[in-house]
Design an enzyme around this catalytic site. Structure first.
Site, PDB file in Angstrom:
ATOM      1  N   HIS A 184       0.832  -1.201   0.000  1.00  0.00           N
ATOM      2  CA  HIS A 184       0.000   0.000   0.000  1.00  0.00           C
ATOM      3  C   HIS A 184       0.865   1.249   0.000  1.00  0.00           C
ATOM      4  CE1 HIS A 184      -3.962  -1.891   1.613  1.00  0.00           C
ATOM      5  NE2 HIS A 184      -3.992  -1.734   0.315  1.00  0.00           N
ATOM      6  N   CYS A 481      -1.776  -1.293 -18.418  1.00  0.00           N
ATOM      7  CA  CYS A 481      -2.504  -0.387 -17.519  1.00  0.00           C
ATOM      8  C   CYS A 481      -2.441  -0.831 -16.060  1.00  0.00           C
ATOM      9  CB  CYS A 481      -3.960  -0.236 -17.958  1.00  0.00           C
ATOM     10  SG  CYS A 481      -4.935  -1.748 -17.858  1.00  0.00           S
TER      11      CYS A 481
END
Length: 551
Positions: A184, A481
């Site tokens: 994260h 992507c």
């Protein structure tokens, strides 16, 4: 010179004095309450409600991934099951501190055992528990320090609540001793454009006030720099800031164009992407319209949002991904059946096909928005696995007037059959996050196998090459992507494997633009070959770096 090694996020560098994150609060000991169960219960609930409200307030102040993570934390804090666990311990006569600590620990173990999305959320419980304990003790929660001047933040790792609201005018760089390129902290650092080196275990000995250089391009932290080295880094960062302020189109050193696009989660994110030089949108996630709703949005509601997005990119390419629900994003109105392993269940195009009215409505809204604007709309289906699925989707999309219809390549099956897939699809877009997950049999949301979730692994790169080669043979575009596109060195490798465009968080565009401009097409292919020749992700990264010009 003393150097500490980790994984750099981006190409930036910064220097400044260290400010360390405070250590976690010590765990409470089990004690009997002196004020009674009801009073302890009231203390516990007040503390939890206050923490949940604070997390939600932080979520409301940010956007993107940070908001999603903080909202999830706020929900966890008020989970009824967790509250029942706390109450059960309070009924035994313990203090609120012990009841909270022990209940959170037990809940964490339960979520880790479940795995998947809930398993990843288990790691967030430590931060929530610390905040509740701090509230109960009347002390400040462990968090980002504020020494009153710009600083390099050093921490074991950062909780999402801390990363989301970092003061970028004060935090020069970020160094963590734990975590990796898919943590994260790393993802949010990319999203915010923070100079960062993660997983630098040796940084544990750094002290407050100590001057360091953090070089994300090399993944090195220099803990004893000279004045000349500090000055050099400052000049380099000033040049980088100038380049970012005057963005140009993405291209290799020999002039080969490589479109640099933005990953966006809602139309409101468009302005920042345009300001940072995004040449268009490579991934527009439409889930924001669906995830907070009890039923699918109407065609009119969808059309309004799509028009807002397309108008922001008039004349430019905008790739919209159809609703990607299932797995960690379940929707009751799409698929409410319990699945033991939802990542391998009814998700993506499979779920849309099973509820074809939702698919048809989304295509209708997109076609109408396209007709009302001047952007170059491309539409792709998520989680396409077979050639038959490709033919089904592209045929249906064209039936609704979509001019450019493509597929997401996120599983090995569609990568290995890319030649046949691209015989039907107008383009392919590789989602490296899921492709890595399915290639390595490692849940992308499970911390215990995070070490396997690395797009640098040669097995993943070989699959990217399959798609890139198929695109070249068919004369059709192949985009990237996933998070991999935001890694500047890996971006060069991906182009060497055949990618024709790269899409990423807008903050990563400047670094990737610079990395591409330093390599020719032949050099990119050389880097790709070097990475493919390695045995593992670490070896691939080092091989590519050795073959690359120094940044």
């Amino acid at each position: 010179m003393s150097t500490l090694r980790g994984v750099g996020i981006g190409l930036g560098a910064a220097s400044g004095p260290v400010a360390r994150m405070a250590e976690a609060l010590p765990a409470p000991t089990k004690q009997s309450s002196s004020i009674g169960t009801d009073a302890e219960r009231s203390r516990a609930r007040d503390a939890i409600n206050t923490v949940a409200a604070d997390l939600q307030q932080r979520a409301d102040a940010v956007t993107g991934t940070a908001r999603e993570v903080l909202e999830a934390q706020a929900m966890i804090a008020e989970d009824p099951t967790l509250q029942e666990e706390i109450d059960a311990r309070l009924d035994e006569g313990t203090t609120a501190e012990w009841a909270v600590h022990d209940a959170f620990a037990g809940f964490r173990a339960t979520l880790e055992a479940v795995g998947g999305y809930l398993g990843e959320r288990a790691a967030d419980l430590d931060d929530i528990a610390q905040r509740v304990l701090a509230r109960l003790r009347g002390v400040a929660a462990p968090g980002v320090p504020d020494p009153g001047h710009p600083f390099v933040l050093v921490a074991r790792d950062l909780a999402p609540a801390d990363t989301a609201l970092l003061n970028l005018d004060r935090v020069l760089a970020l160094v963590t001793t734990d975590g990796g390129p898919t943590s994260h902290t790393a993802i949010l650092a990319r999203e915010k454009g923070i100079v960062a080196v993660v997983g630098a275990a040796g940084a544990a000995h750094l002290t407050d006030g100590q001057t360091v250089i953090v070089d994300a391009a090399t993944g090195i932290v220099d803990d004893a720099p000279t004045e000349d080295e500090v000055a050099s880094v400052q000049e380099r960062q000033a040049a980088r800031d100038t380049t970012e302020a005057e963005p140009t189109a993405g291209a290799l050193a020999d002039g080969t164009p490589v479109a640099l696009l933005a990953n966006l989660g809602k139309p409101g994110d468009a302005a920042d992407a345009v300001a940072r030089g995004a040449e268009g949108v490579g991934l527009f996630r439409t889930e924001f319209l669906f995830l907070s709703a009890s039923q699918a949005p109407t065609i009119a509601q969808q059309r309004e949002s799509y028009i807002e997005l397309l108008q922001a990119f008039a004349g430019r390419k905008v790739v919209v991904r159809l609703l990607d629900a299932g797995a960690d994003k379940p929707l009751a109105f799409l698929n409410d059946a319990h699945e033991g392993n939802p990542a391998l269940g009814l998700r993506g195009l499979r779920a849309l096909r099973a509820s074809e009215d939702i698919l048809r409505e989304q295509l209708t809204a997109l076609a109408e928005a396209d007709a009302a604007t001047s952007a170059d709309l491309w539409v792709m289906a998520p989680m396409v696995t077979t050639v038959e699925e490709t033919a089904y989707f592209t045929g249906l999309a064209r039936e609704f007037g979509v001019k450019t219809a493509g597929v997401m390549v996120e599983v090995p099956a569609s990568a290995l059959l890319a030649d046949r897939v691209l015989a039907h699809a107008d383009f392919a877009s590789i989602g490296t996050n899921d492709l890595t997950q399915y290639t390595m049999a490692a849940d992308r949301l499970l911390g215990s196998v995070a070490g396997f979730q690395d797009p640098w692994h040669p097995a993943v790169l070989r699959l990217v090459r399959e798609v890139g080669s198929a695109g070249e043979r068919h004369g059709k575009p192949v985009g990237i992507c996933g998070e991999a596109a935001a890694d500047p060195l890996l971006a060069v490798v991906l182009v060497g494997l055949g990618a024709t465009s790269l899409s990423m968080a807008p903050a990563a565009l400047a670094d990737v633009r610079r990395a591409l401009a330093m390599h020719t097409r032949d050099a990119a292919r050389t880097l790709a070959d070097a990475a493919l020749g390695a045995d593992d992700a670490i070896g691939a990264r080092e091989a590519a770096r050795a073959a690359s010009h120094p940044f």
